[in-house]
Design a protein around this motif. Structure first.
Motif, PDB file in Angstrom:
ATOM      1  N   LEU A 111       0.834  -1.209   0.000  1.00 52.02           N
ATOM      2  CA  LEU A 111       0.000   0.000   0.000  1.00 52.02           C
ATOM      3  C   LEU A 111       0.867   1.257   0.000  1.00 52.02           C
ATOM      4  O   LEU A 111       0.434   2.316   0.426  1.00 52.02           O
ATOM      5  N   GLY A 112       2.078   1.121  -0.478  1.00 53.13           N
ATOM      6  CA  GLY A 112       2.996   2.242  -0.542  1.00 53.13           C
ATOM      7  C   GLY A 112       4.342   1.776  -1.048  1.00 53.13           C
ATOM      8  O   GLY A 112       4.588   0.575  -1.208  1.00 53.13           O
ATOM      9  N   PRO A 113       5.256   2.711  -1.287  1.00 56.89           N
ATOM     10  CA  PRO A 113       6.558   2.326  -1.853  1.00 56.89           C
ATOM     11  C   PRO A 113       7.484   1.612  -0.874  1.00 56.89           C
ATOM     12  O   PRO A 113       8.434   0.966  -1.295  1.00 56.89           O
ATOM     13  N   ARG A 114       7.244   1.733   0.441  1.00 56.00           N
ATOM     14  CA  ARG A 114       8.150   1.116   1.428  1.00 56.00           C
ATOM     15  C   ARG A 114       7.358   0.267   2.421  1.00 56.00           C
ATOM     16  O   ARG A 114       7.219   0.602   3.586  1.00 56.00           O
ATOM     17  N   PRO A 115       6.824  -0.874   1.960  1.00 62.13           N
ATOM     18  CA  PRO A 115       6.042  -1.755   2.848  1.00 62.13           C
ATOM     19  C   PRO A 115       6.978  -2.622   3.692  1.00 62.13           C
ATOM     20  O   PRO A 115       8.179  -2.702   3.439  1.00 62.13           O
ATOM     21  N   PRO A 116       6.432  -3.301   4.697  1.00 61.84           N
ATOM     22  CA  PRO A 116       7.254  -4.243   5.479  1.00 61.84           C
ATOM     23  C   PRO A 116       7.672  -5.427   4.617  1.00 61.84           C
ATOM     24  O   PRO A 116       6.929  -5.852   3.724  1.00 61.84           O
ATOM     25  N   VAL A 117       8.858  -5.963   4.883  1.00 64.69           N
ATOM     26  CA  VAL A 117       9.416  -7.059   4.089  1.00 64.69           C
ATOM     27  C   VAL A 117       9.659  -8.257   5.004  1.00 64.69           C
ATOM     28  O   VAL A 117      10.294  -8.122   6.056  1.00 64.69           O
ATOM     29  N   PRO A 118       9.164  -9.447   4.637  1.00 63.90           N
ATOM     30  CA  PRO A 118       9.403 -10.638   5.469  1.00 63.90           C
ATOM     31  C   PRO A 118      10.881 -10.999   5.512  1.00 63.90           C
ATOM     32  O   PRO A 118      11.648 -10.658   4.601  1.00 63.90           O
ATOM     33  N   PRO A 119      11.307 -11.711   6.546  1.00 63.98           N
ATOM     34  CA  PRO A 119      12.702 -12.165   6.615  1.00 63.98           C
ATOM     35  C   PRO A 119      13.026 -13.074   5.440  1.00 63.98           C
ATOM     36  O   PRO A 119      12.184 -13.828   4.953  1.00 63.98           O
ATOM     37  N   GLY A 120      14.252 -13.001   4.973  1.00 65.17           N
ATOM     38  CA  GLY A 120      14.685 -13.829   3.858  1.00 65.17           C
ATOM     39  C   GLY A 120      14.474 -13.208   2.506  1.00 65.17           C
ATOM     40  O   GLY A 120      14.848 -13.804   1.488  1.00 65.17           O
ATOM     41  N   LEU A 121      13.859 -12.020   2.449  1.00 66.54           N
ATOM     42  CA  LEU A 121      13.626 -11.321   1.188  1.00 66.54           C
ATOM     43  C   LEU A 121      14.201  -9.911   1.266  1.00 66.54           C
ATOM     44  O   LEU A 121      14.244  -9.302   2.337  1.00 66.54           O
ATOM     45  N   ASP A 122      14.616  -9.406   0.092  1.00 68.75           N
ATOM     46  CA  ASP A 122      15.128  -8.035   0.025  1.00 68.75           C
ATOM     47  C   ASP A 122      14.010  -7.022  -0.186  1.00 68.75           C
ATOM     48  O   ASP A 122      14.149  -5.857   0.186  1.00 68.75           O
ATOM     49  N   ARG A 123      12.919  -7.468  -0.783  1.00 69.67           N
ATOM     50  CA  ARG A 123      11.783  -6.587  -1.031  1.00 69.67           C
ATOM     51  C   ARG A 123      10.516  -7.410  -1.066  1.00 69.67           C
ATOM     52  O   ARG A 123      10.565  -8.640  -1.176  1.00 69.67           O
ATOM     53  N   LEU A 124       9.381  -6.733  -0.982  1.00 70.28           N
ATOM     54  CA  LEU A 124       8.083  -7.409  -1.040  1.00 70.28           C
ATOM     55  C   LEU A 124       7.743  -7.718  -2.494  1.00 70.28           C
ATOM     56  O   LEU A 124       7.896  -6.846  -3.366  1.00 70.28           O
ATOM     57  N   PRO A 125       7.307  -8.949  -2.796  1.00 70.45           N
ATOM     58  CA  PRO A 125       6.920  -9.249  -4.186  1.00 70.45           C
ATOM     59  C   PRO A 125       5.812  -8.327  -4.676  1.00 70.45           C
ATOM     60  O   PRO A 125       4.843  -8.054  -3.963  1.00 70.45           O
ATOM     61  N   GLY A 126       5.970  -7.843  -5.901  1.00 71.95           N
ATOM     62  CA  GLY A 126       4.952  -7.008  -6.508  1.00 71.95           C
ATOM     63  C   GLY A 126       3.863  -7.834  -7.167  1.00 71.95           C
ATOM     64  O   GLY A 126       3.914  -9.079  -7.152  1.00 71.95           O
ATOM     65  N   PRO A 127       2.852  -7.204  -7.743  1.00 69.45           N
ATOM     66  CA  PRO A 127       1.785  -7.944  -8.414  1.00 69.45           C
ATOM     67  C   PRO A 127       2.355  -8.851  -9.506  1.00 69.45           C
ATOM     68  O   PRO A 127       3.175  -8.428 -10.324  1.00 69.45           O
ATOM     69  N   GLY A 128       1.950 -10.120  -9.481  1.00 70.04           N
ATOM     70  CA  GLY A 128       2.428 -11.071 -10.462  1.00 70.04           C
ATOM     71  C   GLY A 128       3.754 -11.711 -10.130  1.00 70.04           C
ATOM     72  O   GLY A 128       4.244 -12.544 -10.903  1.00 70.04           O
ATOM     73  N   GLU A 129       4.336 -11.365  -8.987  1.00 69.35           N
ATOM     74  CA  GLU A 129       5.605 -11.956  -8.577  1.00 69.35           C
ATOM     75  C   GLU A 129       5.386 -12.927  -7.423  1.00 69.35           C
ATOM     76  O   GLU A 129       4.514 -12.718  -6.580  1.00 69.35           O
ATOM     77  N   VAL A 130       6.214 -13.964  -7.383  1.00 67.63           N
ATOM     78  CA  VAL A 130       6.115 -14.981  -6.343  1.00 67.63           C
ATOM     79  C   VAL A 130       7.518 -15.256  -5.799  1.00 67.63           C
ATOM     80  O   VAL A 130       8.473 -15.417  -6.573  1.00 67.63           O
ATOM     81  N   ALA A 131       7.620 -15.301  -4.480  1.00 61.01           N
ATOM     82  CA  ALA A 131       8.855 -15.708  -3.807  1.00 61.01           C
ATOM     83  C   ALA A 131       8.598 -17.049  -3.134  1.00 61.01           C
ATOM     84  O   ALA A 131       7.594 -17.213  -2.423  1.00 61.01           O
ATOM     85  N   VAL A 132       9.477 -18.021  -3.356  1.00 63.53           N
ATOM     86  CA  VAL A 132       9.266 -19.367  -2.820  1.00 63.53           C
ATOM     87  C   VAL A 132      10.521 -19.834  -2.091  1.00 63.53           C
ATOM     88  O   VAL A 132      11.622 -19.314  -2.302  1.00 63.53           O
ATOM     89  N   SER A 133      10.327 -20.831  -1.232  1.00 59.94           N
ATOM     90  CA  SER A 133      11.455 -21.460  -0.551  1.00 59.94           C
ATOM     91  C   SER A 133      12.182 -22.377  -1.533  1.00 59.94           C
ATOM     92  O   SER A 133      11.612 -22.808  -2.544  1.00 59.94           O
ATOM     93  N   PRO A 134      13.461 -22.697  -1.277  1.00 58.72           N
ATOM     94  CA  PRO A 134      14.191 -23.585  -2.205  1.00 58.72           C
ATOM     95  C   PRO A 134      13.518 -24.941  -2.405  1.00 58.72           C
ATOM     96  O   PRO A 134      13.480 -25.457  -3.525  1.00 58.72           O
ATOM     97  N   GLU A 135      12.982 -25.527  -1.342  1.00 58.96           N
ATOM     98  CA  GLU A 135      12.334 -26.823  -1.482  1.00 58.96           C
ATOM     99  C   GLU A 135      11.067 -26.718  -2.317  1.00 58.96           C
ATOM    100  O   GLU A 135      10.777 -27.600  -3.133  1.00 58.96           O
ATOM    101  N   LEU A 136      10.299 -25.637  -2.154  1.00 54.17           N
ATOM    102  CA  LEU A 136       9.095 -25.450  -2.966  1.00 54.17           C
ATOM    103  C   LEU A 136       9.469 -25.199  -4.423  1.00 54.17           C
ATOM    104  O   LEU A 136       8.785 -25.674  -5.337  1.00 54.17           O
TER     105      LEU A 136
END
Length: 738
Positions: A111-136
């Motif tokens: 909801l803005g240019p600087r949202p909270p980011v989960p651990p293990g990621l450099d940025r929050l995935p944008g629309p249409g983007e997916v971040a997955v674990s190595p096993e997944l």
């Protein structure tokens, strides 16, 4: 004038150097004593460091996975740490499964240019983007999209690092969306920061870790002491000779300490190196289901101050044992040759009083709570229950010597074979020493039985069973928990055979019993107050998630929103996974489950109890095996102490096999007795809980009993490793008295 303090220091240093020289110049026997002491200390260091690493490993796992429950953590009031971001984000976390493995999907929209980011990621995935674990990511590459990949709409552009994974096999994905898309699903929860639990583990887990550490420490200490005692017994004759030619008591103690210190320090260093080398193997172990999976190697760390404490304490225990073992040579060197010690008084029957008192208190509390549930609100009930538990736990340890003494007397009275009578005489003469080698077993079996029985009550527990059903889905039936969605939203999933449960007023669930009985194990007509029934953890989620009652549909029920759908399939894995994927694309917040899935294990304390129970079984397994090693050392020590009597018996016609049977009886009887004692006393609180709550008693089960029997047999098999020494220790030259 000479400084007396300096003179004493120099004399002490010379004595210590003499001890080192004697240890190194003792030939093969001296090196064997050093190696034996070092082996025992090394094992002790490895076991203690492994136990200490368990707490940090579980804590790290809990910390890294807490971000997936950010909204729940913020709303639950649990102490959290939050690093707030300048802009919020929409957040929807969903639990899923694939091939029986838990999958976590987190849908987000910035909801803005600087949202909270989960651990293990450099940025929050944008629309249409997916971040997955190595096993997944690995599974997505080998699995058809209609079974798994389509649940994560978009393109995989990022990989979640270890900082955001519970364990290396964790299946988790962060899926980016637009705010409009998520609001269309009804996902309105906003977060400004990623929350984690405080640094403290769950109180239950802390108690379990503490109990496990205590239970582990006791047999390890016994093992180290007994290993050191063997080496001390071999040097006792030499120390007695030195005492007779003028060595002082302090010098004898210093020489014994110096000899033991050499092996202890080498063993401590070897144990530390072995622990570091074994970390990858320990990390590969899978632990339980609540936070199941392997560990990261980095999780198995021990703070430097704790390592230093272990490296000092374990060798110090070996040194103190060696000094204590030399007391006969220091006090009365002439008595060493005889090898006799005055037995103490037999243990009294008062030792069973703590156990009987705990059983009596638990029985009274159980009956009182069964007759009056409000009895639990009285302020003194909780402390009394804790006192009763402590009494039964203490009784498992305190009553052991008396139980061994009574068993020995019974063997002496009813035994007819010479081997039985000889073993009985040994047990009766030294019941405390007999019990000491396996004393930790009763505590380990007690705690493991207690946790296993508690989990059995929580999982199978069930007034529902007395009603004739358990609320589980029938084989091949998939439940789609929609939580009150309009029927039009779920129209693509409607087909022949689908049973629709609707959400009525007052959190009621409206569904015809005859229809529900086709897909769920229930009995018609519905019993009164069905939702007060405690179903197993694997029961259909729609029966317990709302906390309301299940009723027959009334007028106008067809217009009510959909609470849950029950879709029959052919039961194949492909059909179930395709249905999960269809639901994930149609209604991402829906929870899809089969009879084999257990969502309460991921969100309830029952999962934690299950993991604690699994951990306690591992502790029990380890303790009994260590007790087997201690019994082996005890056998060797007994052969050394009774070398001449056994040689005399053999010279008088007793066969070597009979002497081995005597030794086996002396080890088997206390081990079996302690296992039985711990199991019986550990079952008492479980039985009291079942009586108090009105749930059927659920003991540990046949698998638990089979584990106990197997471990006892393995432990006894370990003790037979010392039997080849019997022939060498009872040679006829041991009869000589010169």
């Amino acid at each position: 004038m000479k400084n007396p303090v300096r003179t004493d220091v120099n004399a002490g240093a010379v004595t210590a150097l003499l001890g080192f020289r004697l240890a190194l110049a003792g030939g093969r026997e001296g090196l064997a004593r050093i190696a034996l002491t070092g082996f025992g200390v090394a094992l002790g260091v490895v076991f203690v460091l492994s136990a200490l690493a368990g707490g940090s490993a579980l804590q790290g796992r809990a910390e890294r996975s807490a971000w997936q429950n950010t909204v729940d953590s913020l709303q639950s009031g649990v102490p959290t740490r939050v690093e707030e971001a300048p802009d919020p984000a929409l957040w929807l976390a969903v639990s899923d499964h694939y091939a029986g493995r838990p999958v976590h999907r987190v849908h987000v929209a910035a909801l803005g240019p600087r949202p909270p980011v989960p651990p293990g990621l450099d940025r929050l995935p944008g629309p249409g983007e997916v971040a997955v674990s190595p096993e997944l990511r690995r599974l997505l590459a080998v699995t058809p999209p209609d079974r798994l990949g389509d649940r994560f709409p978009g393109r995989v552009t990022m990989t979640i690092g270890p900082e955001g994974l519970r364990h290396p096999d964790h299946l988790v994905a962060v899926v980016g969306h637009t705010p409009e898309e998520m609001r269309r699903w009804g996902a309105e929860a906003q977060v400004r920061g990623i929350a984690t639990r405080s640094l403290d583990l769950f109180p239950l887990l802390r108690v379990a870790l503490f109990a496990g550490a205590i239970v582990l420490l006791f047999p390890i200490m016994i093992f180290i002491i007994m290993v050191t005692m063997i080496a001390a017994a071999r040097r006792e004759q030499r120390l007695a000779a030195m005492r007779m030619v003028g060595a002082t008591k302090l010098q004898i103690a210093a020489i014994a300490a110096a000899e033991a210190l050499l092996g202890a320090v080498a063993g401590a260093v070897a144990g530390l190196l072995a622990f570091l080398a074994l970390r990858p193997a320990l990390a590969s172990l899978r632990y339980g289901d609540y936070q199941g999976g392997r560990f990261f190697v980095e999780d198995l760390t021990v703070p430097a101050q704790q390592i230093a404490a272990v490296m000092v304490a374990v060798p110090a225990l070996a040194v103190c044992t060696a000094v204590f073992a030399s007391h006969r040579a220091r006090i009365t060197p002439l008595g060493v040759g005889a090898g006799r010690s005055v037995p103490g008084p037999p243990p009294g029957a008062w030792r069973v009083l703590p156990a009987l008192g705990g059983i009596a208190m638990l029985s009274v509390l159980a009956v009182a709570l069964r007759d009056d549930p409000d009895f639990a609100r009285r302020p003194w009930v909780g402390p009394l229950a804790n006192l009763a538990l402590l009494c039964t736990l203490a009784g498992a340890a305190i009553s052991g010597p008396w139980v061994c003494f009574v068993a020995g007397r019974a063997m002496a009275r009813y035994g007819r074979k010479v081997t039985t009578l000889m073993a009985a005489r040994r047990i009766v003469a030294a019941p405390r020493a007999t019990y000491r080698a396996v004393g930790g077993v009763s505590l380990a079996v007690y705690i493991a039985t207690l946790f296993a029985g508690t989990v059995g009550i929580a999982a199978t527990g069930t007034p529902g069973e007395r009603l004739g059903f358990d609320g589980r889905q029938r084989p091949g039936v998939v439940e789609i928990y929609a939580g009150g969605e309009p029927e039009a939203t779920l129209a693509p999933l409607m087909s022949d055979g689908v049973v629709v449960a609707r959400r009525g007023p007052g959190r009621q669930v409206s569904v015809a019993c005859t229809e529900l009985a086709r897909v769920v194990d229930v009995r018609c007509p519905y019993p009164r107050n069905l939702m007060e029934t405690h179903f197993p953890d694997s029961s259909a989620m729609g029966l317990w998630a709302t906390g309301g009652d299940v009723v027959e549909p009334g007028p106008g029920a067809a217009a009510l929103p959909v609470h849950a759908l029950y879709v029959p399939t052919d039961g194949s894995a492909a059909a179930v996974e395709r249905l999960r994927t269809r639901v994930a694309t149609l209604l991402p917040q829906a929870i899809v489950s089969t009879r084999d899935d257990d969502f309460r294990q991921q969100s309830d304390l029952s999962g934690l109890f299950g993991d604690v129970s699994a951990g306690m079984r591992m502790v029990m397994l380890f303790v009994v095996l260590v007790a087997g090693c201690s019994l082996t050392i005890s056998v060797v020590n007994g052969l050394i102490e009774r070398r001449r009597p056994f040689a005399l018996l053999r010279a008088s016609g007793v066969r070597i096999g009979e002497l081995r049977r005597v030794t086996l009886l002396e080890t088997a009887v206390p081990l079996v007795l302690t296992v039985a004692l711990g199991g019986l006393l550990g079952s008492v609180p479980v039985l009291a809980t079942a009586v108090a709550t009105g749930m059927p008693y659920a003991g540990p089960g046949l698998d638990f009993a089979a584990l106990l029997v197997g471990v006892v047999l393995v432990s006894l098999a370990i003790t037979t490793l010392a039997f080849p020494l019997m022939k060498a220790a009872t040679r006829y030259d041991a009869i000589r008295f010169e």
